[in-house]
Design an enzyme around this catalytic site. Sequence first.
Site, PDB file in Angstrom:
ATOM      1  N   LYS A 275      22.122  41.020  53.528  1.00  0.00           N
ATOM      2  CA  LYS A 275      22.525  41.642  54.807  1.00  0.00           C
ATOM      3  C   LYS A 275      23.536  40.832  55.617  1.00  0.00           C
ATOM      4  O   LYS A 275      23.705  41.044  56.807  1.00  0.00           O
ATOM      5  CB  LYS A 275      21.312  41.978  55.703  1.00  0.00           C
ATOM      6  CG  LYS A 275      20.198  42.737  55.031  1.00  0.00           C
ATOM      7  CD  LYS A 275      20.657  43.818  54.114  1.00  0.00           C
ATOM      8  CE  LYS A 275      21.224  45.029  54.845  1.00  0.00           C
ATOM      9  NZ  LYS A 275      21.697  46.047  53.858  1.00  0.00           N
TER      10      LYS A 275
ATOM     11  N   THR B 101      25.581  38.146  44.044  1.00  0.00           N
ATOM     12  CA  THR B 101      24.252  37.516  43.999  1.00  0.00           C
ATOM     13  C   THR B 101      23.758  37.187  45.408  1.00  0.00           C
ATOM     14  O   THR B 101      24.559  36.974  46.313  1.00  0.00           O
ATOM     15  CB  THR B 101      24.254  36.214  43.158  1.00  0.00           C
ATOM     16  OG1 THR B 101      22.913  35.748  43.039  1.00  0.00           O
ATOM     17  CG2 THR B 101      25.081  35.106  43.794  1.00  0.00           C
ATOM     18  N   HIS B 102      22.434  37.190  45.554  1.00  0.00           N
ATOM     19  CA  HIS B 102      21.820  36.696  46.799  1.00  0.00           C
ATOM     20  C   HIS B 102      21.073  35.388  46.538  1.00  0.00           C
ATOM     21  O   HIS B 102      20.335  34.913  47.395  1.00  0.00           O
ATOM     22  CB  HIS B 102      20.825  37.719  47.361  1.00  0.00           C
ATOM     23  CG  HIS B 102      21.459  38.950  47.927  1.00  0.00           C
ATOM     24  ND1 HIS B 102      22.632  38.929  48.642  1.00  0.00           N
ATOM     25  CD2 HIS B 102      21.082  40.260  47.891  1.00  0.00           C
ATOM     26  CE1 HIS B 102      22.938  40.157  49.013  1.00  0.00           C
ATOM     27  NE2 HIS B 102      22.024  40.978  48.576  1.00  0.00           N
TER      28      HIS B 102
ATOM     29  N   SER C 285      19.211  43.118  60.769  1.00  0.00           N
ATOM     30  CA  SER C 285      19.714  43.960  59.699  1.00  0.00           C
ATOM     31  C   SER C 285      18.733  43.997  58.521  1.00  0.00           C
ATOM     32  O   SER C 285      18.481  45.048  57.924  1.00  0.00           O
ATOM     33  CB  SER C 285      21.079  43.440  59.235  1.00  0.00           C
ATOM     34  OG  SER C 285      21.632  44.278  58.256  1.00  0.00           O
TER      35      SER C 285
HETATM   36  P1  A3P Z   1      23.844  46.096  60.094  1.00  0.00           P
HETATM   37  O1  A3P Z   1      22.504  46.437  59.527  1.00  0.00           O
HETATM   38  O2  A3P Z   1      23.761  45.065  61.165  1.00  0.00           O
HETATM   39  O3  A3P Z   1      24.611  47.296  60.523  1.00  0.00           O
HETATM   40  P2  A3P Z   1      24.967  43.656  53.043  1.00  0.00           P
HETATM   41  O4  A3P Z   1      26.129  44.409  52.496  1.00  0.00           O
HETATM   42  O5  A3P Z   1      25.019  42.205  52.795  1.00  0.00           O
HETATM   43  O6  A3P Z   1      23.685  44.303  52.644  1.00  0.00           O
HETATM   44  O7  A3P Z   1      25.081  43.749  54.630  1.00  0.00           O
HETATM   45  C1  A3P Z   1      24.863  44.954  55.310  1.00  0.00           C
HETATM   46  C2  A3P Z   1      25.285  44.783  56.738  1.00  0.00           C
HETATM   47  O8  A3P Z   1      26.731  44.727  56.799  1.00  0.00           O
HETATM   48  C3  A3P Z   1      24.873  45.957  57.616  1.00  0.00           C
HETATM   49  O9  A3P Z   1      24.705  45.412  58.921  1.00  0.00           O
HETATM   50  C4  A3P Z   1      26.096  46.840  57.511  1.00  0.00           C
HETATM   51  O10 A3P Z   1      26.207  47.799  58.518  1.00  0.00           O
HETATM   52  C5  A3P Z   1      27.204  45.791  57.620  1.00  0.00           C
HETATM   53  N1  A3P Z   1      28.493  46.264  57.133  1.00  0.00           N
HETATM   54  C6  A3P Z   1      28.771  46.913  55.986  1.00  0.00           C
HETATM   55  N2  A3P Z   1      30.072  47.222  55.908  1.00  0.00           N
HETATM   56  C7  A3P Z   1      30.648  46.736  57.031  1.00  0.00           C
HETATM   57  C8  A3P Z   1      31.978  46.738  57.550  1.00  0.00           C
HETATM   58  N3  A3P Z   1      32.981  47.294  56.879  1.00  0.00           N
HETATM   59  N4  A3P Z   1      32.194  46.145  58.747  1.00  0.00           N
HETATM   60  C9  A3P Z   1      31.187  45.582  59.433  1.00  0.00           C
HETATM   61  N5  A3P Z   1      29.916  45.548  59.005  1.00  0.00           N
HETATM   62  C10 A3P Z   1      29.639  46.117  57.812  1.00  0.00           C
END
Ligand code: A3P
Length: 299
Positions: free
Chosen positions: A48, A111-112, A142
């Site tokens: 996230k 990867t995480h 998130s």
């Molecule tokens: P939120 O839950 O705070 O909205 P990951 O891809 O690592 O799973 O992270 C997901 C988080 O990144 C989510 O945060 C998502 O909304 C945000 N996210 C995804 N695409 C994005 C973008 N283009 N710009 C800003 N935030 C983005």
Amino acid sequence: LSLKQIVPRAEIVEVEGIPLTKPICSMWDQVWKFKARPDDLLIATYAKAGTTWTQEIVDMIQQNGDVEKCKRATTYRRHPFLEWSIQEPSTAYYSGLELAEAMPSPRTIKTHLPVQLVPPSFWEQNCKIIYVARNAKDNLVSYYHFHRMNKGMPDPGTWEEFVEKFMSGKVLWGSWYDHVKGWWKAKDKHRILYLFYEDMKENPKQEILKILKFLEKDVNQEVLNKILHNTSFEIMKENPMTNYTKEFQGIMDHSVSPFMRKGVVGDWKNYFTVAQNKKFDEDYKKKMADTSLVFRTEL
Ligand code: A3P
């Protein structure tokens, strides 16, 4: 009963003290023995922190701004998620390892894993790695919502309970604190570009230019603007290839909380009580006393 109701929640098992899902643990030997290739690019994050966003930027760069090419498959299929596997009868099958092994080079892999669990071949092959970090509070918020909407994750419990779990590192992929610190240290010894979600929000162009330089790629102004536009939150939220609505339908429930949720810095203020915030800050200071790493929790 709908499928969504019968899919059980993920169980957690530890590998080297790091909580991972049962399917990941059962595949662990193979993950550890994964054969990285020298031209692999690894995108590593704590869950996230902005993985999907970074993946889209990287793919847009690699496809030289060709939006249609970036829509060739979902994020999950374009960039194998190394350690992830899930096998839910009739709802989802996914094996990041299988996908990666079958993929022609050059590959971009997600990867995480915390730095100490990254398969050794990535270091041996001197692969380039992009790490993205996000401030703990927004990352936590998130992650909480992601647990609510995704049955592939354990049950988050209440907000209060989840805050405690996050602080003690009893969440999937382990302690956020150790994760960001471990990778921060590793960047001095390896080819790692360490980025921050907050910087990407504040000045996406500047951060995209950093990625371009790291990948030794050049694009003209027009392509750069196209990348900026197509990797904005608003566009990615509507793009079925990036918003996770095409994949894991039986596991992710976007009506509970969409994958593309808010995409902002500072949403934590809507969740932390004053008391929680104080406790979190005090604990944070202790856990982060041994690092030079600094995060911004607002812009
Ligand atoms: P939120 O839950 O705070 O909205 P990951 O891809 O690592 O799973 O992270 C997901 C988080 O990144 C989510 O945060 C998502 O909304 C945000 N996210 C995804 N695409 C994005 C973008 N283009 N710009 C800003 N935030 C983005």
